[in-house]
Write a protein that holds these residues in place. Structure first.
Motif, PDB file in Angstrom:
ATOM      1  N   SER A   1      39.209   9.840   6.322  1.00 24.44           N
ATOM      2  CA  SER A   1      40.206  10.911   5.848  1.00 24.44           C
ATOM      3  C   SER A   1      39.251  12.072   5.044  1.00 24.44           C
ATOM      4  O   SER A   1      39.663  12.984   4.667  1.00 24.44           O
ATOM      5  CB  SER A   1      41.065  10.522   4.477  1.00 24.44           C
ATOM      6  OG  SER A   1      41.726   9.416   5.141  1.00 24.44           O
ATOM      7  N   CYS A   2      37.834  11.670   5.247  1.00 23.36           N
ATOM      8  CA  CYS A   2      36.863  12.623   4.846  1.00 23.36           C
ATOM      9  C   CYS A   2      35.660  12.524   5.456  1.00 23.36           C
ATOM     10  O   CYS A   2      35.399  11.377   6.002  1.00 23.36           O
ATOM     11  CB  CYS A   2      36.817  12.628   3.298  1.00 23.36           C
ATOM     12  SG  CYS A   2      35.965  11.348   2.844  1.00 23.36           S
ATOM     13  N   ARG A   3      34.456  13.343   5.452  1.00 25.28           N
ATOM     14  CA  ARG A   3      33.328  13.058   6.053  1.00 25.28           C
ATOM     15  C   ARG A   3      32.492  12.109   5.521  1.00 25.28           C
ATOM     16  O   ARG A   3      31.857  11.406   6.557  1.00 25.28           O
ATOM     17  CB  ARG A   3      32.518  14.369   5.705  1.00 25.28           C
ATOM     18  CG  ARG A   3      31.934  14.981   6.934  1.00 25.28           C
ATOM     19  CD  ARG A   3      30.747  15.992   6.448  1.00 25.28           C
ATOM     20  NE  ARG A   3      29.549  15.530   6.097  1.00 25.28           N
ATOM     21  CZ  ARG A   3      28.607  15.241   7.018  1.00 25.28           C
ATOM     22  NH1 ARG A   3      28.982  15.108   8.404  1.00 25.28           N
ATOM     23  NH2 ARG A   3      27.678  14.579   6.642  1.00 25.28           N
TER      24      ARG A   3
ATOM     25  N   GLY B   1      40.127   3.455   0.596  1.00 24.90           N
ATOM     26  CA  GLY B   1      39.848   2.186   1.330  1.00 24.90           C
ATOM     27  C   GLY B   1      40.409   2.348   2.707  1.00 24.90           C
ATOM     28  O   GLY B   1      40.916   1.691   3.479  1.00 24.90           O
ATOM     29  N   CYS B   2      39.817   3.597   3.341  1.00 23.37           N
ATOM     30  CA  CYS B   2      40.559   4.006   4.946  1.00 23.37           C
ATOM     31  C   CYS B   2      39.845   2.713   5.736  1.00 23.37           C
ATOM     32  O   CYS B   2      38.782   2.316   5.732  1.00 23.37           O
ATOM     33  CB  CYS B   2      39.697   5.326   5.051  1.00 23.37           C
ATOM     34  SG  CYS B   2      40.602   6.703   4.474  1.00 23.37           S
ATOM     35  N   ARG B   3      40.773   2.389   6.688  1.00 19.32           N
ATOM     36  CA  ARG B   3      40.361   1.643   7.668  1.00 19.32           C
ATOM     37  C   ARG B   3      39.769   2.290   8.678  1.00 19.32           C
ATOM     38  O   ARG B   3      40.446   2.916   9.473  1.00 19.32           O
ATOM     39  CB  ARG B   3      41.587   0.686   8.124  1.00 19.32           C
ATOM     40  CG  ARG B   3      41.800  -0.367   7.157  1.00 19.32           C
ATOM     41  CD  ARG B   3      43.395  -0.762   7.204  1.00 19.32           C
ATOM     42  NE  ARG B   3      43.550  -0.912   5.852  1.00 19.32           N
ATOM     43  CZ  ARG B   3      43.350  -2.099   5.176  1.00 19.32           C
ATOM     44  NH1 ARG B   3      42.537  -3.135   5.856  1.00 19.32           N
ATOM     45  NH2 ARG B   3      43.508  -2.770   3.961  1.00 19.32           N
TER      46      ARG B   3
ATOM     47  N   LEU C   1      35.820  -1.352   6.553  1.00 13.28           N
ATOM     48  CA  LEU C   1      36.788  -0.659   5.422  1.00 13.28           C
ATOM     49  C   LEU C   1      35.964   0.182   4.635  1.00 13.28           C
ATOM     50  O   LEU C   1      34.780  -0.271   4.095  1.00 13.28           O
ATOM     51  CB  LEU C   1      37.178  -1.961   4.644  1.00 13.28           C
ATOM     52  CG  LEU C   1      37.990  -1.883   3.370  1.00 13.28           C
ATOM     53  CD1 LEU C   1      39.358  -1.081   4.118  1.00 13.28           C
ATOM     54  CD2 LEU C   1      38.440  -3.300   2.669  1.00 13.28           C
ATOM     55  N   CYS C   2      36.281   1.310   4.543  1.00 14.42           N
ATOM     56  CA  CYS C   2      35.430   2.346   3.865  1.00 14.42           C
ATOM     57  C   CYS C   2      35.489   2.311   2.334  1.00 14.42           C
ATOM     58  O   CYS C   2      36.329   1.736   1.796  1.00 14.42           O
ATOM     59  CB  CYS C   2      35.927   3.840   4.027  1.00 14.42           C
ATOM     60  SG  CYS C   2      34.695   4.940   3.083  1.00 14.42           S
ATOM     61  N   ILE C   3      34.146   2.186   1.684  1.00 18.68           N
ATOM     62  CA  ILE C   3      33.954   1.825   0.303  1.00 18.68           C
ATOM     63  C   ILE C   3      33.787   3.220  -0.462  1.00 18.68           C
ATOM     64  O   ILE C   3      33.463   2.886  -1.539  1.00 18.68           O
ATOM     65  CB  ILE C   3      32.699   0.956  -0.101  1.00 18.68           C
ATOM     66  CG1 ILE C   3      31.415   1.416   0.472  1.00 18.68           C
ATOM     67  CG2 ILE C   3      33.012  -0.365   0.841  1.00 18.68           C
ATOM     68  CD1 ILE C   3      30.356   0.578  -0.023  1.00 18.68           C
TER      69      ILE C   3
HETATM   70  S1  SF4 Z   1      38.941   9.157   1.905  1.00 16.25           S
HETATM   71 FE1  SF4 Z   1      36.962   9.153   2.510  1.00 16.25          FE
HETATM   72  S2  SF4 Z   1      35.697   8.215   1.122  1.00 16.25           S
HETATM   73 FE2  SF4 Z   1      37.869   7.702   0.622  1.00 16.25          FE
HETATM   74  S3  SF4 Z   1      38.078   5.808   1.790  1.00 16.25           S
HETATM   75 FE3  SF4 Z   1      38.829   7.414   3.100  1.00 16.25          FE
HETATM   76  S4  SF4 Z   1      36.920   8.023   4.475  1.00 16.25           S
HETATM   77 FE4  SF4 Z   1      36.227   6.548   2.599  1.00 16.25          FE
END
Ligand code: SF4
Ligand SMILES: Cc1cc2nc3c(=O)[nH]c(=O)nc-3n(C[C@H](O)[C@H](O)[C@H](O)COP(=O)(O)OP(=O)(O)OC[C@H]3O[C@@H](n4cnc5c(N)ncnc54)[C@H](O)[C@@H]3O)c2cc1C
Lengths: 131, 426
Positions: free
Chosen positions: A39-41, A19-21, A12-14
């Motif tokens: 959704s991003c670098r 919070g993208c999986r 789980l991205c912090i």
């Molecule tokens: S948008 Fe980027 S930073 Fe935000 S949760 Fe998704 S991958 Fe992580």
């Protein structure tokens, strides 16, 4: 053919409230084949790091004698490998230190052989004389 | 710190509370051009809630590095001491009168009245307790707020129990799930009545996942059992109207129940003063200068609205302090001319009014999480938001140029889904 699901780890991205999986897929040798779900670098970097070398800050308390409070808050000065977390916490359980203590003072150097120091995160003045 | 015996009879600015808000206000007041500033706190030391928040995660915005709560507090306190700001600890503020006479009480000096040119309220917030959510069952020992447990563990060195269930997924509860686990207390689970967690993702991952502590969403505690001490709690899933489904209830053995169900601004003094309170924030209605509805009484920090980032507390209270100093020296900014109104999916807006002649930071709390939305300020400005959640304040900087062609006296702020194109899309 390899058994795909067994090679995928979820995170789980912090990085932000979204919070993208995240999914990390690796091959038989353990090398990363693909990272998905970000959704991003920032998310990609996070997944790679969490997968290969997860690290954490650790803050806890140690016993302090003669201070304003019975506990002294302490913290590692940099992140330690996540799987060493318990070793650090356990090493600190038996620590007893005398007041006064200054913020930043090293309480345990190279804690649990992690190469990281544990420092006081506040001043701990001597207890005020009881009124 | 001030020896209370040497307390003056009059100060330019008196600040109630020495948490980050109070300390920020004191520094702001000095920067605003006054020099006799007194900060009063009922605790034995300055720092407020930060002293018990020993984890890191504070100060990325203000200090540009990640500090623990006590480090943030001490850095700030050092700034106060360097500037000879007087701090009276172990000293309770009993009353702030209309003429801004502040009544103090301490074991050292008894009751004392001190005059102030202006006052900044920075009393922070307290935690909601069991009474606020009415859980049925007996009243045994072992039911307490997460913040109290935090103080017991981190400062006093007393463990609250051996096996603790946590109700509510606010950050304090999540932080305490990890903290208690590290201290050897078993945490069988965190239960959250809403469909989404209330705390930051970072805390979900690092406080729960790291320790395999389950988070049960749409589930609540319906009964507490035990005579002298908690013995078990009954939990049950809830439907979309938050009604528990008792047919699917189960019990969990534990000797402690921690409540992490939110904070309420601490406004007894404000109420006694007859200050206007906004029911949405439970804090004072404030102008863009952080002035309350009473002349010369300002406010900042959790007493105004609940903050999740201490850096915003600091930013807001520096302004409150500066405005308090301007009031004393007769350099008040022109009055606000635009009222801000919470619109669609906006639960609260702070400040409540702004002026069109300078930049203003506005803090918004949303009602529901929303992916891809528009933040709209009347029909003068809009911005894309990637994602909003109730747990994180949204900030908006309103600039004079947005308002060049605006002649009304109120603006509605909406945060709406982005399924329609923007009004001003190219
Ligand atoms: S948008 Fe980027 S930073 Fe935000 S949760 Fe998704 S991958 Fe992580
Ligand atoms: C448990 C907890 C965990 C948090 N974790 C984080 C985090 O990880 N990261 C982050 O950025 N933010 C965090 N926050 C938020 C941030 O710390 C708070 O928003 C901030 O401390 C609020 O500052 P404040 O000065 O308004 O209130 P407080 O810190 O509560 O200070 C208010 C002070 O006023 C005093 N006071 C009240 N009434 C009186 C009176 N009548 N007379 C005298 N004194 C009085 C109190 O004793 C207290 O010292 C956390 C908050 C809490 C409660």
């Amino acid at each position: 053919m390899r058994d795909a699901p067994e090679r995928i780890t979820h995170y789980l991205c912090i990085g932000c409230p979204l919070g993208c999986r995240l999914e990390v897929e690796e091959d038989e040798s353990g090398a990363i084949v693909e990272i998905r779900g970000f959704s991003c670098r920032k998310g990609k970097v996070f997944a790679e790091r969490e997968h290969t070398d997860p690290r954490r800050m650790i803050a806890t308390t140690v016993t302090v004698v003669g201070g304003r409070w019975p506990r002294l808050p302490v913290s590692v000065t940099e992140e330690v490998p996540r799987d060493r977390m318990w070793d650090v916490v356990k090493a600190l359980r038996s620590v007893v230190i005398d007041a006064p203590v200054a913020m930043g003072e090293v309480i345990v150097a190279d804690v649990a052989a992690t190469g990281v120091d544990v420092v006081a995160t506040r001043d701990m003045p001597l207890a005020e004389i009881a009124r | 710190m001030t020896a209370l015996q040497h307390l003056a009879t009059r100060y330019d600015v008196i600040v109630v509370g020495a948490g980050p808000a109070g300390m920020g206000a004191a520094v702001g007041a000095l920067e605003g051009g006054v020099d006799r500033v007194l900060v009063v706190d009922r605790e034995i030391e300055a720092g407020g809630i930060l002293n018990q928040c020993i984890h890191s995660g504070f100060g990325l915005h203000h200090f540009g590095e990640e500090l623990t709560g006590p480090e943030y507090a001490q850095r700030f306190l050092e700034q106060l001491l360097e500037r000879d700001i007087e701090i009276a600890t172990d000293c309770y503020v009993l009353d702030v009168a209309h003429d801004r006479t502040v009544t103090l009480m301490s074991p050292e000096i008894g009751v004392r009245r001190v005059a102030a040119g202006s006052v900044v309220l920075a009393m922070g917030a307290r935690e909601r307790t069991r009474g606020a959510i009415r859980i049925p069952g007996s009243r045994p020992a072992g039911v307490m707020t997460a913040g109290l447990a935090q103080r017991l563990v981190n400062q006093i060195g007393v463990l609250p129990g051996r096996r603790a269930v946590i109700l509510g997924s606010g950050d304090i509860g999540l932080i305490m799930a990890r903290r208690m686990t590290l201290e050897g207390i078993d945490v069988p689970g965190v239960f959250e009545i809403m469909t989404h967690a209330n705390g930051l993702t970072r805390n979900i991952v690092q406080c729960l996942h790291d320790f395999d502590i389950p988070l049960h969403l749409s589930t609540t505690v319906v009964e507490i059992h035990g005579r002298d001490r908690v013995e078990q709690v009954t939990v049950a899933p809830v439907d979309d109207r938050l009604r528990p489904d008792l047919s699917r209830a189960r019990t969990i053995a534990c000797d402690t129940l921690l409540l992490s169900i939110g904070l309420i601004p601490e406004n007894e003094l404000s109420q006694k003063l007859g200050i206007r309170i906004d029911p949405a924030t439970a804090g004072p209605v404030v102008s863009s200068a952080m002035e309350t509805s009473r002349d010369g009484v300002f406010a900042g920090g959790n007493v105004v609205h609940i903050h999740d980032l201490v850096d915003f507390v600091t930013q807001e209270s520096l302004l409150a302090g500066e405005s308090a100093a301007r009031f004393v020296t007769g350099r008040r900014r022109p009055a606000d001319n635009i009222r801000l109104v919470a619109g669609s999916n906006v639960a609260s807006v702070v400040p409540h009014t702004i002026s069109s002649d300078s930049d203003h930071t506005v803090y918004l709390r949303v009602r529901r999480p929303l992916e891809k939305s528009w933040l709209r300020l009347g029909d003068v400005y809009e911005r894309r938001l990637r994602y909003v959640v109730p747990a994180e304040l949204v900030t908006l900087t309103v600039r004079p140029r947005f308002l060049e062609r605006f002649h009304g006296d109120s603006l509605v702020i909406d945060i709406v889904p982005r399924d329609e194109p923007g009004r001003y899309e190219e």
